[in-house]
Design a protein around this motif. Structure first.
Motif, PDB file in Angstrom:
ATOM      1  N   THR A  12      -8.916  15.816 -42.510  1.00 49.74           N
ATOM      2  CA  THR A  12      -9.708  16.575 -43.472  1.00 49.74           C
ATOM      3  C   THR A  12      -9.783  15.789 -44.773  1.00 49.74           C
ATOM      4  N   PHE A  13     -10.907  15.897 -45.439  1.00 54.21           N
ATOM      5  CA  PHE A  13     -11.086  15.296 -46.761  1.00 54.21           C
ATOM      6  C   PHE A  13     -11.226  16.408 -47.776  1.00 54.21           C
ATOM      7  N   GLY A  14     -10.707  16.181 -48.987  1.00 55.92           N
ATOM      8  CA  GLY A  14     -10.857  17.142 -50.059  1.00 55.92           C
ATOM      9  C   GLY A  14     -10.034  18.403 -49.809  1.00 55.92           C
ATOM     10  N   LYS A  19     -13.492  21.194 -48.931  1.00 57.14           N
ATOM     11  CA  LYS A  19     -12.766  20.672 -47.774  1.00 57.14           C
ATOM     12  C   LYS A  19     -13.732  20.336 -46.635  1.00 57.14           C
ATOM     13  N   VAL A  20     -13.622  19.082 -46.107  1.00 54.17           N
ATOM     14  CA  VAL A  20     -14.454  18.652 -44.990  1.00 54.17           C
ATOM     15  C   VAL A  20     -13.556  18.367 -43.792  1.00 54.17           C
ATOM     16  N   HIS A  21     -13.837  19.026 -42.674  1.00 54.73           N
ATOM     17  CA  HIS A  21     -13.114  18.713 -41.431  1.00 54.73           C
ATOM     18  C   HIS A  21     -13.844  17.603 -40.729  1.00 54.73           C
ATOM     19  N   ALA A  22     -13.473  16.360 -41.005  1.00 59.56           N
ATOM     20  CA  ALA A  22     -14.175  15.218 -40.419  1.00 59.56           C
ATOM     21  C   ALA A  22     -13.839  15.082 -38.938  1.00 59.56           C
ATOM     22  N   LEU A  23     -12.587  15.343 -38.587  1.00 58.34           N
ATOM     23  CA  LEU A  23     -12.171  15.280 -37.185  1.00 58.34           C
ATOM     24  C   LEU A  23     -11.271  16.471 -36.876  1.00 58.34           C
ATOM     25  N   GLY A  40     -22.532   9.746 -31.325  1.00 57.31           N
ATOM     26  CA  GLY A  40     -22.556  10.882 -32.238  1.00 57.31           C
ATOM     27  C   GLY A  40     -23.579  10.664 -33.328  1.00 57.31           C
ATOM     28  N   PRO A  41     -24.144  11.745 -33.856  1.00 57.09           N
ATOM     29  CA  PRO A  41     -25.116  11.609 -34.941  1.00 57.09           C
ATOM     30  C   PRO A  41     -24.435  11.219 -36.241  1.00 57.09           C
ATOM     31  N   SER A  42     -25.266  10.909 -37.235  1.00 56.09           N
ATOM     32  CA  SER A  42     -24.737  10.515 -38.533  1.00 56.09           C
ATOM     33  C   SER A  42     -23.884  11.634 -39.135  1.00 56.09           C
ATOM     34  N   GLY A  43     -22.733  11.253 -39.667  1.00 53.49           N
ATOM     35  CA  GLY A  43     -21.863  12.219 -40.316  1.00 53.49           C
ATOM     36  C   GLY A  43     -20.969  12.985 -39.365  1.00 53.49           C
ATOM     37  N   SER A  44     -20.994  12.600 -38.068  1.00 51.62           N
ATOM     38  CA  SER A  44     -20.201  13.347 -37.085  1.00 51.62           C
ATOM     39  C   SER A  44     -18.726  12.941 -37.106  1.00 51.62           C
ATOM     40  N   GLY A  45     -18.404  11.852 -37.802  1.00 51.06           N
ATOM     41  CA  GLY A  45     -16.995  11.432 -37.885  1.00 51.06           C
ATOM     42  C   GLY A  45     -16.695  10.145 -37.137  1.00 51.06           C
ATOM     43  N   LYS A  46     -17.745   9.404 -36.728  1.00 51.44           N
ATOM     44  CA  LYS A  46     -17.531   8.204 -35.913  1.00 51.44           C
ATOM     45  C   LYS A  46     -16.690   7.157 -36.639  1.00 51.44           C
ATOM     46  N   SER A  47     -17.108   6.810 -37.885  1.00 51.65           N
ATOM     47  CA  SER A  47     -16.381   5.775 -38.619  1.00 51.65           C
ATOM     48  C   SER A  47     -14.957   6.224 -38.908  1.00 51.65           C
ATOM     49  N   THR A  48     -14.796   7.494 -39.215  1.00 46.39           N
ATOM     50  CA  THR A  48     -13.462   8.024 -39.496  1.00 46.39           C
ATOM     51  C   THR A  48     -12.569   7.864 -38.272  1.00 46.39           C
ATOM     52  N   LEU A  49     -13.109   8.205 -37.114  1.00 42.29           N
ATOM     53  CA  LEU A  49     -12.343   8.085 -35.876  1.00 42.29           C
ATOM     54  C   LEU A  49     -11.929   6.637 -35.630  1.00 42.29           C
ATOM     55  N   LEU A  91     -17.404  -4.005 -38.210  1.00 44.07           N
ATOM     56  CA  LEU A  91     -17.678  -2.867 -39.083  1.00 44.07           C
ATOM     57  C   LEU A  91     -19.172  -2.671 -39.271  1.00 44.07           C
ATOM     58  N   GLN A  92     -19.487  -1.546 -39.902  1.00 47.14           N
ATOM     59  CA  GLN A  92     -20.893  -1.203 -40.073  1.00 47.14           C
ATOM     60  C   GLN A  92     -21.609  -2.138 -41.052  1.00 47.14           C
ATOM     61  N   SER A  93     -20.841  -2.624 -42.047  1.00 46.06           N
ATOM     62  CA  SER A  93     -21.476  -3.500 -43.043  1.00 46.06           C
ATOM     63  C   SER A  93     -20.459  -4.463 -43.650  1.00 46.06           C
ATOM     64  N   ASP A 167     -18.187  -0.543 -34.839  1.00 46.56           N
ATOM     65  CA  ASP A 167     -18.901   0.569 -35.472  1.00 46.56           C
ATOM     66  C   ASP A 167     -20.386   0.209 -35.538  1.00 46.56           C
ATOM     67  N   GLU A 168     -21.203   0.880 -34.764  1.00 48.12           N
ATOM     68  CA  GLU A 168     -22.647   0.602 -34.717  1.00 48.12           C
ATOM     69  C   GLU A 168     -22.962  -0.881 -34.552  1.00 48.12           C
ATOM     70  N   PRO A 169     -22.432  -1.552 -33.522  1.00 48.93           N
ATOM     71  CA  PRO A 169     -22.627  -3.008 -33.424  1.00 48.93           C
ATOM     72  C   PRO A 169     -24.059  -3.373 -33.071  1.00 48.93           C
TER      73      PRO A 169
ATOM     74  N   GLY B 352     -17.089   3.512 -44.200  1.00 46.09           N
ATOM     75  CA  GLY B 352     -18.000   4.621 -43.878  1.00 46.09           C
ATOM     76  C   GLY B 352     -19.444   4.169 -43.813  1.00 46.09           C
ATOM     77  N   GLY B 353     -20.309   4.954 -44.346  1.00 49.28           N
ATOM     78  CA  GLY B 353     -21.713   4.553 -44.487  1.00 49.28           C
ATOM     79  C   GLY B 353     -22.490   4.595 -43.247  1.00 49.28           C
TER      80      GLY B 353
HETATM   81  N1  LIG Z   1     -13.336   9.244 -48.009  1.00 50.68           N
HETATM   82  C1  LIG Z   1     -13.991  10.399 -47.742  1.00 50.68           C
HETATM   83  N2  LIG Z   1     -13.935  11.426 -48.600  1.00 50.68           N
HETATM   84  C2  LIG Z   1     -14.578  12.581 -48.351  1.00 50.68           C
HETATM   85  N3  LIG Z   1     -15.305  12.800 -47.259  1.00 50.68           N
HETATM   86  C3  LIG Z   1     -15.419  11.800 -46.359  1.00 50.68           C
HETATM   87  C4  LIG Z   1     -14.787  10.556 -46.558  1.00 50.68           C
HETATM   88  N4  LIG Z   1     -15.061   9.753 -45.492  1.00 50.68           N
HETATM   89  C5  LIG Z   1     -15.861  10.502 -44.685  1.00 50.68           C
HETATM   90  N5  LIG Z   1     -16.072  11.700 -45.187  1.00 50.68           N
HETATM   91  C6  LIG Z   1     -16.843  12.781 -44.545  1.00 50.68           C
HETATM   92  O1  LIG Z   1     -16.441  12.902 -43.217  1.00 50.68           O
HETATM   93  C7  LIG Z   1     -17.554  13.084 -42.359  1.00 50.68           C
HETATM   94  C8  LIG Z   1     -17.603  11.984 -41.314  1.00 50.68           C
HETATM   95  O2  LIG Z   1     -17.884  10.737 -41.951  1.00 50.68           O
HETATM   96  P1  LIG Z   1     -18.052   9.413 -41.138  1.00 50.68           P
HETATM   97  O3  LIG Z   1     -18.259   8.305 -42.106  1.00 50.68           O
HETATM   98  O4  LIG Z   1     -16.926   9.271 -40.210  1.00 50.68           O
HETATM   99  O5  LIG Z   1     -19.415   9.678 -40.333  1.00 50.68           O
HETATM  100  P2  LIG Z   1     -20.187   8.720 -39.331  1.00 50.68           P
HETATM  101  O6  LIG Z   1     -20.279   9.456 -38.046  1.00 50.68           O
HETATM  102  O7  LIG Z   1     -19.588   7.382 -39.319  1.00 50.68           O
HETATM  103  O8  LIG Z   1     -21.638   8.668 -39.987  1.00 50.68           O
HETATM  104  P3  LIG Z   1     -22.699   7.449 -39.952  1.00 50.68           P
HETATM  105  O9  LIG Z   1     -23.323   7.441 -38.599  1.00 50.68           O
HETATM  106  O10 LIG Z   1     -23.693   7.852 -41.006  1.00 50.68           O
HETATM  107  O11 LIG Z   1     -21.973   6.207 -40.283  1.00 50.68           O
HETATM  108  C9  LIG Z   1     -18.782  13.136 -43.264  1.00 50.68           C
HETATM  109  O12 LIG Z   1     -19.100  14.476 -43.511  1.00 50.68           O
HETATM  110  C10 LIG Z   1     -18.331  12.462 -44.515  1.00 50.68           C
HETATM  111  O13 LIG Z   1     -19.001  12.980 -45.633  1.00 50.68           O
END
Ligand SMILES: Nc1ncnc2c1ncn2[C@@H]1O[C@H](COP(=O)(O)OP(=O)(O)OP(=O)(O)O)[C@@H](O)[C@H]1O
Ligand SMILES: [Mg+2]
Lengths: 224, 353
Positions: A12-14, A19-23, A40-49, A91-93, A167-169, B352-353
């Motif tokens: 979770t973030f924040g 509060k965001v439940h990223a995973l 997964g779509p954008s913002g689904s938590g892929k990079s976090t995972l 990485l993505q970038s 990540d998104e290669p 991220g991003g």
């Molecule tokens: N450092 C952080 N602080 C707060 N929220 C975060 C942080 N990192 C990620 N999040 C939130 O967690 C969720 C998942 O983010 P993540 O970057 O993992 O998505 P993603 O699937 O990789 O998206 P994309 O396809 O756009 O790269 C998003 O809602 C994002 O806003």
């Protein structure tokens, strides 16, 4: 044989209202020889995972285990060594150092890790497969997005990791290249006996993967 | 070093500008310290030539030999040894006989039995044989051997019989002559015999009466009119320039580091150790500073060749080396903040991003 396991991961973030439940409730396991695709779509938590898998981020709760060892229990230094020796990141970038030529991106790895990088023969075949052998003396800004991504893949493989996390290669690649990268990832898993985990929204990679998962709003389900 | 060198090679323009700025600052520091030393040298060249360790004069003179007036009774109480010399020092004007233009000098009267007189080295001519002959500093270039000159308030005509170098006292060229002429040149009655005593002994002179006061070398020089103010001004300027270069280096390195933060974060994610990246910043800074200081030193050397004689510069190699080392340390101090930033990079921030 290398194994990588996630047990009941939550992130979770924040806090409070923000509060965001990223995973949530993530269980996942893979081993050398497998190519895993997490869609997964954008913002689904892929990079976090992916960053949790690679030990860059610690989960709010749950365990990350590499070869049955808890990553959280390792010292910072040991985790750093793990990343250098066992885990390859695409990485993505910003993958490439802007002031080094493509060839020097690999030299940099030699500088910090002189031993146990991939053999010259393997390197030759990797860059041939990725079609970057003619780009060796160019700087990253002289590469197209797709070329840069392919160099980043080679860079990640160079240190001879047992786990490749990407990540998104294929974000900037056309269909032909996507097929080649899919084939390459399959070979990396099968022939070179590494564990490959790719997170993406690119469904074109599906046909090359051994296991396919879907990540939606931070929850994972296996679909194949 | 690998990353540092490649980075500098890749971004030549940016790094050249940084090196140019720091190089120019170190050039300025070198030149100003040479100037400071040069001016200090004009104050004290004669004092150093005499190997002065301490000086004695009347209490009323307040440390300024040019205002000290010693009587015979004062002098008799001081038992002079071979390494002590009686001197009569006074600022004065000199002019050639029949010529109206004047030069400011310091007249220094000596006795022929004292060490300062005996140690005088001439670049031409001979030591005075009688008390109407004088020797002059080589910087007093309006006059030459065998000129007849008038000094101070004395109407006597003196003959230049010798030229000596390194003869500067309190910013003026020195005319050496007989001690007996000091009183008439200064325009005081002959109850006054000298201004003071100079000693090259390691043990400091002791005042034999409470009318007299002894000074160690440092105090003696600091009491030369204007000397201390000059030294302080230059010390202030040099410290300020070093401070400025510290700020400039810090700002440059800070901006460079901030701009490449995403790349550094990825390198950290890929397992490149912190130590390697910090060492790289250290090396890069060292490289920039070494090149800059070398350029500064090169420009200084070049300037030394072309600077007009009238500008008093004095290049002291040990001091210049010390300044160079100081600049290097300054640069590395400037790298501390960027190194701290790097050590705190969180790899996740770029992912991220
Ligand atoms: N450092 C952080 N602080 C707060 N929220 C975060 C942080 N990192 C990620 N999040 C939130 O967690 C969720 C998942 O983010 P993540 O970057 O993992 O998505 P993603 O699937 O990789 O998206 P994309 O396809 O756009 O790269 C998003 O809602 C994002 O806003
Ligand atoms: Mg992402």
């Amino acid at each position: 044989m290398t194994t990588l396991t996630l047990n009941n991961i939550e992130k979770t973030f924040g806090s409070g209202q923000n509060k965001v439940h990223a995973l949530q409730d993530i269980n996942f396991s893979t081993a050398a020889g497998e190519f895993n695709l997490i869609l997964g779509p954008s913002g689904s938590g892929k990079s976090t995972l992916l960053t949790i898998l690679g030990g860059l981020q610690t989960p709010t709760s749950g365990q990350v285990q590499i070869n049955n060892q808890n990553i959280q229990d390792l010292s910072k230094k040991k985790r750093e060594n793990l990343r250098l020796n066992e885990i390859g990141f695409v990485l993505q970038s910003y993958n490439l150092v802007p002031y080094l030529t493509v060839a020097d991106q690999f030299t940099l790895v030699d500088q910090v890790k002189p031993k146990d990088n991939i053999s010259k023969d393997d390197f030759e075949s990797v860059i041939a497969e990725l079609g970057i052998q003619d780009l060796m003396y160019q700087y990253p800004k002289e590469l197209s997005g797709g070329q840069a991504q392919r160099v980043a893949i080679a860079r990640a493989l160079y240190a001879n990791p047992s786990v490749l996390l990407a990540d998104e290669p294929t974000a900037a690649l056309d269909s032909d290249r996507v097929m080649q990268v899919g084939q390459l990832f399959q070979d990396i898993a099968k022939k070179q006996q590494r564990a490959v985990v790719t997170v993406t929204h690119d469904v074109r990679l599906k046909e090359y993967a051994d296991h396919i998962y879907e990540l939606v709003d931070g929850r994972i389900t296996q679909v194949q | 070093m690998f990353l540092a060198i490649n980075e500098i090679k890749y971004d030549k323009v940016r790094y050249s500008l940084i090196i140019a700025v720091i190089g120019l600052i170190s050039f300025l520091i070198f030149i100003i310290s040479a100037l400071a030393l040069g001016l200090a040298h004009q104050n004290t060249a004669a004092i150093e030539k005499w190997h002065t360790q301490s000086a004695l004069m009347t209490k009323d003179a307040n440390g300024n030999m040019g205002q000290s007036l010693m009587q015979k009774s004062d002098i008799d109480k001081q038992n002079l040894t071979k390494s002590e010399a009686l001197v009569g020092i006074t600022p004065a004007n000199v002019k050639a006989d029949g010529d109206a233009s004047r030069d400011s000098v310091q007249y220094i009267g000596l006795r022929d039995q004292d060490y300062i007189y005996q140690d005088l080295k001439l670049s031409s001519g001979h030591l005075p044989k009688n008390n109407h002959e004088v020797i002059i500093a080589d910087t007093l270039d309006n006059f030459k051997l065998n000129d007849k000159i008038k000094i101070g308030l004395d109407d006597t005509s003196y003959k230049v019989v010798g030229i000596t170098d390194d003869a500067l006292y309190n910013m003026a060229p020195v005319v050496y002559g007989n001690l007996d002429n000091w009183a008439p040149i200064k325009g005081v009655t002959d109850q006054f015999k000298a201004s003071g005593i100079i000693s090259k002994n390691d043990t400091q002179l002791k005042a034999a009466s409470d009318q007299l006061k002894a000074y160690n070398l440092k105090d003696y020089m600091n009491n030369l009119p204007g000397y201390q103010a000059q030294i302080l001004t230059f010390t202030f300027m040099i410290s300020f320039l070093i401070l400025i270069s510290l700020i400039v280096v810090t700002i440059f390195l800070y901006i460079l580091t901030i701009q490449k933060l995403p790349n550094l974060a990825v390198l950290r994610a890929q397992g490149i150790p912190n130590r390697y990246l910090i060492l790289n910043t250290f090396n890069e800074t060292l490289l920039i500073m070494v090149i800059s200081v070398a350029i500064g030193a090169g420009l200084t050397t070049l300037t030394a060749f072309f600077i007009p004689d009238a500008v008093p510069v004095y290049f002291d190699i040990p001091l210049m080396s010390l300044i160079a080392v100081g600049m290097l340390i300054t640069g590395l101090l400037g790298a501390l903040i960027p190194m701290r930033i790097i050590s705190k990079i969180d790899p996740v921030t770029v992912i991220g991003g």
